[in-house]
Design an enzyme around this catalytic site. Structure first.
Site, short mmCIF file in Angstrom:
data_model
loop_
_atom_site.label_atom_id
_atom_site.label_comp_id
_atom_site.label_asym_id
_atom_site.label_seq_id
_atom_site.Cartn_x
_atom_site.Cartn_y
_atom_site.Cartn_z
CG HIS A 128 -2.37 -0.67 1.23
ND1 HIS A 128 -3.23 -0.46 0.02
CD2 HIS A 128 -2.61 -2.03 1.61
CE1 HIS A 128 -4.11 -1.42 -0.03
NE2 HIS A 128 -3.80 -2.29 1.01
CG ASP A 157 -2.54 5.09 -2.99
OD1 ASP A 157 -1.76 4.28 -3.27
OD2 ASP A 157 -3.37 5.11 -1.79
#
Length: 362
Positions: A128, A157
């Site tokens: 992540h 991200d």
């Protein structure tokens, strides 16, 4: 349909994080985006009210069924761009890898979004945002001295992910004008974050940055680049990197520069931070907003997500629209001749896969 990307046809194989965010940006700029979602996907992944999923058509396709794969294949053969965010090899096993379109759609820009990239020892492992920024050195530089703190999921991200995915797509589309060929875009968050950190590597190269936290010019250690608490518990942000702006900060606070430690002496930064912090604590945030409003001191209030849309400049730009918890960011950047869609919570629309194919092939 408006925007500089009007007429561009994009297929998005549903995922989470940077892939949908990149598709949102392309749609905001005028692209015709069809999002392909598995029927078993949790409702939140294809809701018609999600702001990130705005502006595109959503179709359901079970990629374990050969007939659905064939329909998606048909859709991609007439698309300009395909976005997929699976682990390496998954799209190939589904029969939708880039080699499948070499003959049927040689101009296809095949955009792959992953954290680790299509190659390397970690390529097939999970991760992540926090993991990608930790291995690039970025996370170590963020937070208080005691512990690194993730800056939400903006850096990996979206900063290192969706922004670089869109950059790669647009670059490949530009190159296609001369080559008449598409290509694979391998967008990896670990690569994008590394590129974002290049200015810090430059500072390290000249001895102007130390490893660790809260001891450098941009990490909250410098008295002229940090936040200060006010008497009401709210905060002001100070970004007076240039000496002339720092002078304005001290003037607004009622402090005399000659009586304070030198601002560029790192050894005295804690003392100078203490003196400036004590001054800010004398009044509430609204007081300091009035003092520094529209000055070159580079001092602004630290607003909450709820407060931000009402700020006069944010409101004048229309950067955030809506009210309460229903806030939507407008399309960015702005264009002089071909404005993008200024989103106002426009939902995606659900339609049949066959309808989407016919729409693009008619």
């Amino acid at each position: 349909m408006s925007g500089p990307l009007s007429g561009l046809r994009v297929v998005e194989l549903a995922g989470i994080g940077p892939g949908p965010h990149a598709a949102m940006m392309l749609s905001d700029l005028g692209a015709d985006v069809v999002r392909v979602v598995r029927p078993t996907t949790p409702e939140m992944d294809y809701t018609t009210t999600s702001h990130v999923l705005r502006g595109r058509t959503t179709v359901l396709a079970d990629l374990k069924r050969s007939e659905d794969v064939e329909r998606v294949y048909e859709l991609v053969t007439v698309a300009d761009v395909l976005i997929e965010g699976f682990r390496p090899g998954v799209a190939e096993r589904l029969g939708l890898g880039p080699d499948e379109f070499t003959t049927s759609n040689p101009q296809l820009v095949y955009a792959r979004m992953t954290g680790w990239g299509q190659s390397g020892p970690l390529a097939n492992t999970a991760g992540h945002d926090i993991n990608y920024i930790s291995l690039t050195g970025v996370l170590d530089a963020i937070g208080p001295t005691e512990t690194p703190l993730p800056p939400l999921n903006f850096v990996g991200d979206y900063g290192g992910g969706s922004m670089f995915l869109v950059t790669g797509i647009l670059a490949a589309l530009h190159e296609r004008h001369s080559s008449r060929l598409g290509q694979v875009v391998d967008a990896a968050m670990i690569d994008g974050v590394s590129a974002l950190a290049q200015p810090i590597h430059e500072l390290r190269a000249i001895g102007a940055w130390e490893d660790g936290r809260s001891q450098n010019i941009l990490d909250g250690a410098a008295p002229f680049y940090r936040t200060y608490e006010c008497s009401d518990g709210r905060f002001m942000a100070v970004g007076a990197v240039e000496p002339q702006f720092w002078t304005l900060v001290l003037s607004g606070l009622g402090l005399k520069e000659a009586s304070l430690p030198a601002r560029d002496d790192r050894a005295t930064w804690p003392d100078l931070c203490g003196a400036v912090g004590a001054a800010f604590l004398q009044h509430d945030r609204d007081h300091w907003v009035k003092i520094f409003d529209r000055t070159d001191a580079c001092v602004t209030p630290v607003l909450t997500f709820s407060e931000a849309p009402s700020h006069p400049h944010v409101a004048a730009r229309g950067a955030l629209v809506g009210a309460g918890n229903d806030i939507v960011a407008a399309s960015a950047p702005r264009f002089s001749r071909t404005p993008g869609r200024i989103a106002e919570g426009t939902p995606s629309t659900m339609t049949a896969l066959d309808t989407a194919v016919k729409h693009w092939t008619s």
